[in-house]
Write a protein that holds these residues in place. Structure first.
Motif, PDB file in Angstrom:
ATOM      1  N   LEU A  10      46.363  23.846  73.017  1.00 30.59           N
ATOM      2  CA  LEU A  10      45.702  24.932  73.728  1.00 30.59           C
ATOM      3  C   LEU A  10      46.109  24.935  75.195  1.00 30.59           C
ATOM      4  O   LEU A  10      46.346  25.996  75.788  1.00 30.59           O
ATOM      5  N   LYS A  11      46.239  23.760  75.773  1.00 36.39           N
ATOM      6  CA  LYS A  11      46.662  23.645  77.166  1.00 36.39           C
ATOM      7  C   LYS A  11      48.095  24.168  77.330  1.00 36.39           C
ATOM      8  O   LYS A  11      48.384  24.910  78.274  1.00 36.39           O
ATOM      9  N   LYS A  12      48.987  23.811  76.387  1.00 38.40           N
ATOM     10  CA  LYS A  12      50.364  24.297  76.446  1.00 38.40           C
ATOM     11  C   LYS A  12      50.427  25.802  76.269  1.00 38.40           C
ATOM     12  O   LYS A  12      51.230  26.475  76.911  1.00 38.40           O
ATOM     13  N   LEU A  13      49.579  26.352  75.410  1.00 38.53           N
ATOM     14  CA  LEU A  13      49.548  27.792  75.193  1.00 38.53           C
ATOM     15  C   LEU A  13      49.080  28.530  76.439  1.00 38.53           C
ATOM     16  O   LEU A  13      49.656  29.563  76.814  1.00 38.53           O
ATOM     17  N   ILE A  14      48.090  28.017  77.116  1.00 37.26           N
ATOM     18  CA  ILE A  14      47.605  28.644  78.347  1.00 37.26           C
ATOM     19  C   ILE A  14      48.676  28.589  79.432  1.00 37.26           C
ATOM     20  O   ILE A  14      48.897  29.568  80.156  1.00 37.26           O
ATOM     21  N   PHE A  71      65.021  45.820  83.862  1.00 34.33           N
ATOM     22  CA  PHE A  71      63.767  45.638  83.140  1.00 34.33           C
ATOM     23  C   PHE A  71      64.022  45.297  81.679  1.00 34.33           C
ATOM     24  O   PHE A  71      63.342  44.448  81.102  1.00 34.33           O
ATOM     25  N   ILE A  72      65.004  45.939  81.074  1.00 42.85           N
ATOM     26  CA  ILE A  72      65.337  45.651  79.676  1.00 42.85           C
ATOM     27  C   ILE A  72      65.816  44.212  79.529  1.00 42.85           C
ATOM     28  O   ILE A  72      65.373  43.479  78.637  1.00 42.85           O
ATOM     29  N   LEU A  73      66.698  43.786  80.404  1.00 40.63           N
ATOM     30  CA  LEU A  73      67.214  42.417  80.336  1.00 40.63           C
ATOM     31  C   LEU A  73      66.133  41.395  80.664  1.00 40.63           C
ATOM     32  O   LEU A  73      66.015  40.361  79.998  1.00 40.63           O
ATOM     33  N   GLY A  74      65.337  41.671  81.680  1.00 42.46           N
ATOM     34  CA  GLY A  74      64.290  40.735  82.076  1.00 42.46           C
ATOM     35  C   GLY A  74      63.199  40.611  81.028  1.00 42.46           C
ATOM     36  O   GLY A  74      62.708  39.512  80.746  1.00 42.46           O
ATOM     37  N   SER A  75      62.799  41.734  80.437  1.00 39.89           N
ATOM     38  CA  SER A  75      61.749  41.669  79.417  1.00 39.89           C
ATOM     39  C   SER A  75      62.246  40.976  78.152  1.00 39.89           C
ATOM     40  O   SER A  75      61.470  40.286  77.482  1.00 39.89           O
ATOM     41  N   SER A  76      63.537  41.119  77.823  1.00 36.44           N
ATOM     42  CA  SER A  76      64.055  40.384  76.670  1.00 36.44           C
ATOM     43  C   SER A  76      64.100  38.883  76.953  1.00 36.44           C
ATOM     44  O   SER A  76      63.830  38.068  76.068  1.00 36.44           O
ATOM     45  N   PHE A  77      64.414  38.502  78.189  1.00 32.08           N
ATOM     46  CA  PHE A  77      64.381  37.090  78.558  1.00 32.08           C
ATOM     47  C   PHE A  77      62.965  36.529  78.470  1.00 32.08           C
ATOM     48  O   PHE A  77      62.749  35.434  77.934  1.00 32.08           O
ATOM     49  N   ILE A  78      61.985  37.271  78.961  1.00 28.11           N
ATOM     50  CA  ILE A  78      60.598  36.808  78.945  1.00 28.11           C
ATOM     51  C   ILE A  78      60.070  36.723  77.513  1.00 28.11           C
ATOM     52  O   ILE A  78      59.386  35.762  77.156  1.00 28.11           O
ATOM     53  N   SER A  79      60.396  37.708  76.676  1.00 27.57           N
ATOM     54  CA  SER A  79      59.930  37.642  75.288  1.00 27.57           C
ATOM     55  C   SER A  79      60.590  36.487  74.535  1.00 27.57           C
ATOM     56  O   SER A  79      59.953  35.838  73.705  1.00 27.57           O
ATOM     57  N   GLY A  80      61.842  36.201  74.837  1.00 26.93           N
ATOM     58  CA  GLY A  80      62.501  35.046  74.222  1.00 26.93           C
ATOM     59  C   GLY A  80      61.900  33.736  74.688  1.00 26.93           C
ATOM     60  O   GLY A  80      61.744  32.793  73.902  1.00 26.93           O
ATOM     61  N   SER A  81      61.555  33.662  75.949  1.00 24.01           N
ATOM     62  CA  SER A  81      60.915  32.469  76.485  1.00 24.01           C
ATOM     63  C   SER A  81      59.547  32.244  75.832  1.00 24.01           C
ATOM     64  O   SER A  81      59.191  31.117  75.462  1.00 24.01           O
ATOM     65  N   PHE A  82      58.785  33.323  75.679  1.00 23.91           N
ATOM     66  CA  PHE A  82      57.468  33.224  75.061  1.00 23.91           C
ATOM     67  C   PHE A  82      57.580  32.831  73.584  1.00 23.91           C
ATOM     68  O   PHE A  82      56.847  31.963  73.103  1.00 23.91           O
ATOM     69  N   THR A  83      58.518  33.433  72.877  1.00 28.68           N
ATOM     70  CA  THR A  83      58.695  33.127  71.451  1.00 28.68           C
ATOM     71  C   THR A  83      59.138  31.688  71.240  1.00 28.68           C
ATOM     72  O   THR A  83      58.628  31.003  70.348  1.00 28.68           O
ATOM     73  N   SER A  84      60.075  31.211  72.051  1.00 26.72           N
ATOM     74  CA  SER A  84      60.521  29.829  71.897  1.00 26.72           C
ATOM     75  C   SER A  84      59.420  28.844  72.250  1.00 26.72           C
ATOM     76  O   SER A  84      59.310  27.778  71.645  1.00 26.72           O
ATOM     77  N   GLY A  85      58.590  29.198  73.219  1.00 25.13           N
ATOM     78  CA  GLY A  85      57.440  28.333  73.548  1.00 25.13           C
ATOM     79  C   GLY A  85      56.443  28.266  72.421  1.00 25.13           C
ATOM     80  O   GLY A  85      55.888  27.200  72.109  1.00 25.13           O
ATOM     81  N   LEU A  86      56.179  29.419  71.777  1.00 22.68           N
ATOM     82  CA  LEU A  86      55.262  29.429  70.632  1.00 22.68           C
ATOM     83  C   LEU A  86      55.818  28.621  69.459  1.00 22.68           C
ATOM     84  O   LEU A  86      55.090  27.889  68.804  1.00 22.68           O
ATOM     85  N   ILE A  87      57.108  28.745  69.230  1.00 23.85           N
ATOM     86  CA  ILE A  87      57.726  27.994  68.135  1.00 23.85           C
ATOM     87  C   ILE A  87      57.628  26.497  68.398  1.00 23.85           C
ATOM     88  O   ILE A  87      57.354  25.707  67.490  1.00 23.85           O
ATOM     89  N   SER A  88      57.847  26.095  69.654  1.00 26.56           N
ATOM     90  CA  SER A  88      57.768  24.667  69.961  1.00 26.56           C
ATOM     91  C   SER A  88      56.329  24.136  69.838  1.00 26.56           C
ATOM     92  O   SER A  88      56.131  22.968  69.507  1.00 26.56           O
ATOM     93  N   ILE A  89      55.340  24.987  70.099  1.00 29.27           N
ATOM     94  CA  ILE A  89      53.949  24.564  69.932  1.00 29.27           C
ATOM     95  C   ILE A  89      53.592  24.476  68.463  1.00 29.27           C
ATOM     96  O   ILE A  89      52.936  23.529  68.017  1.00 29.27           O
ATOM     97  N   ILE A  90      54.029  25.450  67.672  1.00 31.08           N
ATOM     98  CA  ILE A  90      53.682  25.488  66.258  1.00 31.08           C
ATOM     99  C   ILE A  90      54.353  24.361  65.482  1.00 31.08           C
ATOM    100  O   ILE A  90      53.717  23.673  64.669  1.00 31.08           O
ATOM    101  N   TYR A  91      55.644  24.150  65.729  1.00 30.20           N
ATOM    102  CA  TYR A  91      56.388  23.146  64.970  1.00 30.20           C
ATOM    103  C   TYR A  91      56.500  21.819  65.714  1.00 30.20           C
ATOM    104  O   TYR A  91      57.546  21.187  65.743  1.00 30.20           O
ATOM    105  N   LYS A  92      55.424  21.414  66.324  1.00 29.48           N
ATOM    106  CA  LYS A  92      55.375  20.159  67.062  1.00 29.48           C
ATOM    107  C   LYS A  92      55.406  18.996  66.074  1.00 29.48           C
ATOM    108  O   LYS A  92      54.682  18.988  65.093  1.00 29.48           O
ATOM    109  N   LYS A  93      56.230  18.009  66.344  1.00 31.69           N
ATOM    110  CA  LYS A  93      56.330  16.852  65.445  1.00 31.69           C
ATOM    111  C   LYS A  93      55.407  15.741  65.909  1.00 31.69           C
ATOM    112  O   LYS A  93      55.169  15.504  67.028  1.00 31.69           O
TER     113      LYS A  93
END
Length: 71
Positions: A5-9, A49-71
């Motif tokens: 939860l802390k990492k998600l925030i 804006f298109i390039l920046g928003s794609s970078f931010i969405s990729g950053s958010f998605t990779s962060g969520l994946i790392s939280i979900i698939y934590k070993k």
């Protein structure tokens, strides 16, 4: 559970602050293009804006994946 939860925030706050900074920086951008979607074209948006928003969405998605698939 508490650490996830802390990492998600932290993930949400960093990406939200990047989005706000992106919006503030590109206010005077003049290079505008349309994005071809599957059925329609989008409105004219600044290229930065298109390039920046794609970078931010990729950053958010990779962060969520790392939280979900934590070993």
């Amino acid at each position: 559970m508490f650490i996830s939860l802390k990492k998600l925030i932290i993930l949400l706050s960093i990406n939200f602050s990047l989005l706000i900074a992106l919006i503030l920086v590109i206010q005077n951008s003049s290079n505008k293009i349309k994005v071809n979607l599957i059925f329609k074209d989008s409105i004219e948006l600044p290229l930065s804006f298109i390039l920046g928003s794609s970078f931010i969405s990729g950053s958010f998605t990779s962060g969520l994946i790392s939280i979900i698939y934590k070993k």
